[in-house]
Structure formats: structure tokens, C-alpha cells
Design a protein around this motif. Structure first.
Motif, short mmCIF file in Angstrom:
data_model
loop_
_atom_site.label_atom_id
_atom_site.label_comp_id
_atom_site.label_asym_id
_atom_site.label_seq_id
_atom_site.Cartn_x
_atom_site.Cartn_y
_atom_site.Cartn_z
N PRO A 411 0.83 -1.21 0.00
CA PRO A 411 0.00 0.00 0.00
C PRO A 411 0.86 1.26 0.00
CG PRO A 411 -0.75 -1.56 1.66
CD PRO A 411 0.56 -2.07 1.16
N GLY A 412 0.37 2.28 -0.68
CA GLY A 412 1.08 3.54 -0.73
C GLY A 412 0.65 4.47 0.38
N GLU A 413 0.81 5.76 0.16
CA GLU A 413 0.47 6.76 1.16
C GLU A 413 -1.05 6.90 1.30
OE1 GLU A 413 4.03 10.01 0.98
OE2 GLU A 413 2.58 10.06 -0.66
N TRP A 414 -1.45 7.40 2.46
CA TRP A 414 -2.85 7.78 2.65
C TRP A 414 -3.08 9.15 2.01
CZ3 TRP A 414 -7.07 5.40 4.88
CH2 TRP A 414 -6.84 4.24 5.61
N THR A 415 -4.07 9.24 1.15
CA THR A 415 -4.44 10.52 0.56
C THR A 415 -5.92 10.79 0.81
OG1 THR A 415 -4.97 9.54 -1.60
CG2 THR A 415 -2.70 10.31 -1.25
N MET A 416 -6.29 12.04 0.72
CA MET A 416 -7.68 12.43 0.97
C MET A 416 -8.10 13.52 0.01
SD MET A 416 -9.40 13.25 4.64
CE MET A 416 -11.18 13.30 4.85
N MET A 417 -9.34 13.45 -0.44
CA MET A 417 -9.89 14.47 -1.34
C MET A 417 -11.12 15.10 -0.71
SD MET A 417 -11.54 14.17 -5.20
CE MET A 417 -10.00 14.31 -6.11
N MET A 418 -11.28 16.39 -0.93
CA MET A 418 -12.51 17.09 -0.60
C MET A 418 -13.04 17.68 -1.91
SD MET A 418 -11.71 18.98 3.05
CE MET A 418 -13.45 18.99 3.48
N LEU A 419 -14.16 17.18 -2.39
CA LEU A 419 -14.77 17.61 -3.64
C LEU A 419 -16.06 18.33 -3.33
CD1 LEU A 419 -14.68 17.51 -6.78
CD2 LEU A 419 -16.01 15.38 -6.63
N ALA A 420 -16.15 19.59 -3.70
CA ALA A 420 -17.28 20.43 -3.33
C ALA A 420 -18.39 20.37 -4.37
CB ALA A 420 -16.83 21.88 -3.15
N PHE A 421 -19.64 20.41 -3.88
CA PHE A 421 -20.83 20.50 -4.72
C PHE A 421 -21.62 21.71 -4.27
CE2 PHE A 421 -19.53 16.22 -5.34
CZ PHE A 421 -20.05 15.80 -6.56
N GLY A 422 -21.82 22.69 -5.17
CA GLY A 422 -22.47 23.94 -4.80
C GLY A 422 -23.84 24.11 -5.43
N GLU A 423 -24.67 24.89 -4.75
CA GLU A 423 -26.02 25.17 -5.26
C GLU A 423 -25.95 26.14 -6.43
OE1 GLU A 423 -30.45 26.66 -3.81
OE2 GLU A 423 -28.93 26.13 -2.33
N MET A 424 -26.75 25.87 -7.43
CA MET A 424 -26.90 26.74 -8.60
C MET A 424 -28.27 27.39 -8.53
SD MET A 424 -26.51 25.63 -12.61
CE MET A 424 -26.85 26.77 -13.96
N LEU A 425 -28.30 28.70 -8.64
CA LEU A 425 -29.57 29.42 -8.52
C LEU A 425 -30.42 29.26 -9.77
CD1 LEU A 425 -28.40 32.80 -6.93
CD2 LEU A 425 -29.35 30.79 -5.77
N PRO A 426 -31.75 29.25 -9.61
CA PRO A 426 -32.63 29.24 -10.78
C PRO A 426 -32.60 30.60 -11.48
CG PRO A 426 -33.92 29.46 -8.77
CD PRO A 426 -32.51 29.25 -8.34
#
Length: 562
Positions: A411-426
Motif C-alpha cells: 500500500p502507498g500513502e494515505w491521501t484524501m480528497m474534498m470535492l465540493a458540490f455547490g447550489e446553482m440558482l434558478p
């Protein structure tokens, strides 16, 4: 007309919301015709790639040059690959045009995108239903959280949602099975973020339509940690039409399923002010049929349901059935994403995890919440996970031979991702329309898209990236890198709007029970009905709205009101 051409109800589309409509209407005693424009896919039998590994594909799962040439839209992002090839709609047969770029990813088969979805299932909060009215944006929702809460309970119980009860106003708790656990790094980062940001940010278990407990009465088995959900689950461990709502509907004896059925229009009686049925083109023979019904549910997916309305009753309204407000086709929304940060998390080299989880974590919205104010409105959440790098990583200092093989077997290194999901206005300017200059394989006019994100979304994206960098840094991450890969509307595959609910027929297409104002026996309960977008995944809300509307429709039908 022959008896087999008339039904109590017709449901158009067999995906997440269409499957629910079929289940609810049949279980309440109605004879229902379920129409699907694509092929049938039988549960278990037709999951042809469900047991394959990467080495079982000629190109290890990657798209070929031929695939890219034939599918220029699918090739814009991850949907084009060997394992799911043929599951996404063929854009040669089903083209569309773009005044402004829109990535439209569709699933034309029984089950639709319920076989392909990401399975994150979150309730909206009370503020999500009130924000439009408070902020003077678009129109006010005609319902509130309390109207939908019992239906959230109901659909969660049947679908099988795993999650933790976290007691957060911003993300209401639900009717959950036990959660799929966070791993050691996610738990540690969660604790560090909570401490560093004074308890205002919560990295929690993702709430997923992946069961952690068996449902033997439905023939469904808990998640096996294979992480092959997008290939169809032979165990029925995640919610999909094939494993959940379709068997329930079939068990009543009240359902007729007809694949290869393209609904061209809703037939409308202008004197009665009611729909009488639908006109169908057989996708294989090209022949046209007409089916009649007392109630019609349009669940063909956001844009296809609106396309059907636009092609219906044009002798009464130039813009089609439901267009009298001028809002049909407008207010397209999605969730903008593809920005966030990554990091290496050190100190856990002696830790690993079990199996291949099909999930990770979720961080609910915290911006413009609880006293926080920004130079934009609404907010965003994060999805992601932590894991150890595997054999597919590169080891720069070991370029070949036995040393390279040995290094990649560990196993390699521990990695972490934070992927954002934002609101889109009508926004009224974001719209679809019929393009009479281009037709599909059946000679039908295609949709033309004109959609873009606005200033509010652009301002939000700065925080979506910057906050992820700040949090991973505060949590002790190293090699923290923010990213913004660019976003085009549609890439979130959370399309919403174009036939919105509202309180006034002058400004909306549907009323508070999802009925078309101009034809009260026509209901739209897929993404087209959405009045705003929140920042959480929308499918659970479609399920709840559909179950609620079906209950109302049957009640009104029995009273003779529709």
C-alpha cells in the motif's frame, strides 16, 4: 378502443421517480402502464459486467479512440468507459444542440440512471424550501419541509438508506440503517476539523442508498463492499428500480411494462381541460400507438419530461402543455462542482481498511448558515474519502524491474480528497427549447440548450476551493493542493428545473401537488419539478415528491376530481 390500450394510469419513464410512481400507483390498486423509451434490463440477468475486474476488459476499462470519436459528449467526462459502455444514451441516435455548452448524460433503458447514480441520499432542510421566498429569487416553493418529512420517512424505509443520525439542522436525520463506517483517517480528520473550526463544520458518514442490513422480504442482500454499483448489483444492495420498486409493482399484478416506447406527446382534450392519454412511437418498428388513461405521471427525466410537454397541446398553447406561465423550459439548474483540494495524511502507515467501500464521507453546508454570511447566497457541501494509494500509482524512484513490482505490491500513502458540490440558482435565462432544425433517429425535434453559471456560483467556487485547502491544512495534511478542473453545466448529472412547482399558475408550471396547472390529471415528479436546487443530491427528494403526489392523485381520482 381495445381494453389493453386503456389504463387507470400511465407512467412515462422507469428511472428513480418513474419506478416509485409505478410502485405507489399499482399498490393503491390502479392498473398502470409503465413506458420506457429504451431497452429492458432484467435484474441480475442483464448485469453483464457485474463480476468483471479491470483485467477482463480489452483496454482495462479505458475508452478507445473509436468510442471517443462516436461519443464526443460522453467523452467530456467519466461516463465514457468500457465497463458502462452502452448504458449511457447513444448521442448519434439522440442528439441535442448547444447554444451554450451543456453536458447531457442520459440512461435510456429500464431503470434509467437508477442503475448508474452515485447513491448519495440526503434530505433537504427547512431553509431549502424557504430560501427563494426569503431572498426574492425565482418563486417560492409551494410546500415546506414538514409537507415532505413523512414521505422522506416512507421512501427511506423502502429504499434502504445507510447513515448516522447526526442531529444537524442543516441536514435532517432520516430513517436509516446503520452507516458504512468512516475509516481511521476520515475519523481523525473529522475530529481535527471539528476542533479547529469550533464545532461549526461536520465531516460525517455519507448517507447512501447502499443497504447495511438485509431485506429478505424483498430478495435484497446488504452491501458486499465490491464498489461495482454502476455495473448493476446482483445482490440488490443499493436502491435501483430493478431491485426495489419494479418488483414491488410487478407483485401487485397491476403493472404492464412496455420498453422501446418513445412518448411523443400527451394527448389533450381542450374542452375538458384534461389529458386523455399519450402517443407512443415504437422505437423498434416506428409504428405509432395511442394509450389512454385517467392519470398520467411524467417521469422521463428532467429534460425529456419537459420535451414531452413542449410537444403536447400545441394547438392550444404554442409553447406546449404547461407553457401558459412562460416558464416551461426555463430555470435549468445543476450542482456545480469539480473544485476542492487533495492532501497526503501521514502517520497511519500501519492502518488499512476492509473491502472496497462504495462510499466515503459527507460534509454538510456551513456557509451562509448559523450566523455565517458571505458575498454570495446559499452554500455547498463536500463529498470525498481517504484511502491508500494502490498498484496503479507511479513510483518515480523505482522505474522498472523487481523493485518496482515489490513497491507496487505494498500500500502507498494515505491521501484524501474534498470535492465540493455547490447550489446553482434558478435563472429564467437558463433554458431549453425545441430545435426544429435538428431531428433524432425517429424524426423528432431535439432540445437546444442555453445554460451557464452566474456570478453567485463563481463567487462560491472561490470558497469551495479555498475552504478545502484550509481544512486539510488544519487537519495536518501535507502536500495540500487546491484544484479547479473547470465546470460545465450538466456535469453534475443533477439536472433540475424547466417545469417548476409554484403557488401561482402565472409564474409556475406545476402546483403544490405536482399537477400541471393546465391539465390537473398530469403530474410531473422528476427533476423538472424543482423550484430550487439546494446543494445536496436531489434523488431522495424526487422519491418523496413522487410518493406524495401518487397518494394525492389516487385520492383525487377516487373523489372524481381528476
Amino acid at each position: 378502443m381495445a381494453d389493453d390500450m386503456h389504463y387507470d394510469a400511465i407512467v412515462v419513464g422507469s428511472g428513480i421517480s418513474g419506478g416509485w410512481a409505478a410502485k405507489e400507483l399499482t399498490e393503491k390498486g390502479l392498473k398502470v402502464l409503465l413506458l420506457e423509451r429504451g431497452r429492458n434490463i432484467e435484474h441480475q440477468v442483464d448485469y453483464v459486467n457485474a463480476q468483471k475486474e479491470a483485467w477482463d476488459y480489452p483496454h482495462r476499462g479505458e475508452p478507445t479512440r473509436e468510442m471517443v470519436e462516436k461519443h464526443p459528449v460522453l467523452s467530456r467526462d467519466y461516463p465514457l468507459n468500457e465497463p458502462t459502455h452502452g448504458m449511457w444514451a447513444d448521442e448519434q441516435e439522440n442528439p441535442y444542440t448547444e447554444e451554450k455548452r451543456f453536458d447531457w448524460y442520459r440512461g435510456y433503458h429500464v431503470g434509467g440512471r437508477s442503475l448508474l447514480w452515485g447513491r448519495h441520499t440526503y434530505r433537504w432542510n427547512a431553509e431549502d424550501f424557504e430560501a427563494n421566498g426569503k431572498e426574492g429569487i425565482a418563486v417560492d416553493w409551494p410546500i415546506r419541509y414538514d409537507d415532505l418529512a413523512p414521505w422522506y420517512d416512507y421512501v427511506e424505509g423502502h429504499a434502504g438508506i445507510s447513515g448516522n443520525r447526526d442531529g444537524l439542522d442543516v441536514l435532517p436525520d432520516g430513517n436509516f440503517q446503520p452507516p458504512i463506517p468512516l475509516n481511521i483517517v476520515e475519523k481523525t480528520v473529522s475530529e481535527r476539523i471539528r476542533t479547529e473550526f469550533d464545532g461549526t463544520r461536520h465531516l460525517i458518514n455519507a448517507r447512501m442508498a447502499n443497504m447495511t442490513e438485509d431485506k429478505p422480504e424483498e430478495g435484497r442482500t446488504r452491501c458486499q463492499y465490491r464498489d461495482k454499483c454502476w455495473l448493476g448489483c446482483p445482490y440488490g444492495a443499493y436502491f435501483a428500480t430493478q431491485s426495489s420498486t419494479l418488483p414491488a409493482a410487478m407483485a401487485t399484478g397491476n403493472l404492464t411494462l412496455r420498453p422501446y416506447s418513445i412518448v411523443r406527446q400527451v394527448r389533450y382534450d381542450k374542452d375538458a381541460g384534461r389529458a386523455t392519454g399519450v402517443e407512443v412511437i415504437d422505437a423498434e418498428s416506428g409504428q405509432t400507438y395511442e394509450y389512454t388513461a385517467d392519470v398520467i405521471f411524467l417521469n422521463a427525466s428532467t429534460f425529456n419530461s419537459t420535451w414531452i410537454l413542449m410537444n403536447s397541446a400545441t394547438d392550444v398553447w404554442e409553447g406546449g402543455l404547461g407553457s401558459s406561465s412562460g416558464e416551461l423550459g426555463h430555470n435549468v439548474m445543476d450542482h456545480h462542482f469539480r473544485t476542492g483540494a487533495t492532501a497526503t495524511i501521514e502517520g497511519f502507515e500501519d492502518k488499512y481498511y476492509y473491502g472496497r467501500r462504495p462510499t466515503g464521507y459527507y460534509m454538510p453546508r456551513y456557509r451562509n448558515w448559523g450566523g455565517d454570511t458571505r458575498d454570495y447566497v446559499r452554500g455547498f457541501g463536500y463529498q470525498g474519502g481517504a484511502g491508500r494509494e494502490g498498484w496503479d500509482r507511479s513510483v518515480a524512484e523505482l522505474g522498472n524491474g523487481a523493485d518496482l513490482k515489490g513497491a507496487l505490491s505494498r500500500p502507498g500513502e494515505w491521501t484524501m480528497m474534498m470535492l465540493a458540490f455547490g447550489e446553482m440558482l434558478p435563472a429564467h435565462s437558463n433554458h431549453i427549447a425545441l430545435d426544429p432544425q435538428v431531428t433524432d433517429a425517429w424524426g423528432l425535434p431535439v432540445l437546444k440548450f442555453s445554460v451557464e453559471i452566474g456570478e453567485n456560483e463563481e463567487l462560491m467556487r472561490k470558497d469551495m476551493r479555498g475552504d478545502a485547502v484550509d481544512m486539510l491544512t488544519a487537519a495536518g495534511g501535507s502536500d495540500v493542493e487546491g484544484f479547479d478542473w473547470g465546470y460545465a453545466p450538466g456535469q453534475g448529472i443533477h439536472e433540475m428545473g424547466t417545469a417548476r412547482m409554484g403557488r401561482d399558475p402565472k409564474t409556475s408550471v406545476l402546483n403544490g401537488h405536482n399537477q400541471v396547472w393546465d391539465a390537473p390529471n398530469v403530474f410531473v415528479t422528476d427533476g423538472a419539478c424543482m423550484t430550487s436546487a439546494s446543494c445536496v443530491n436531489p434523488s431522495l427528494t424526487y422519491m418523496a415528491l413522487t410518493a406524495r403526489a401518487a397518494d394525492f392523485a389516487v385520492s383525487e381520482l377516487k373523489k372524481g376530481n381528476i
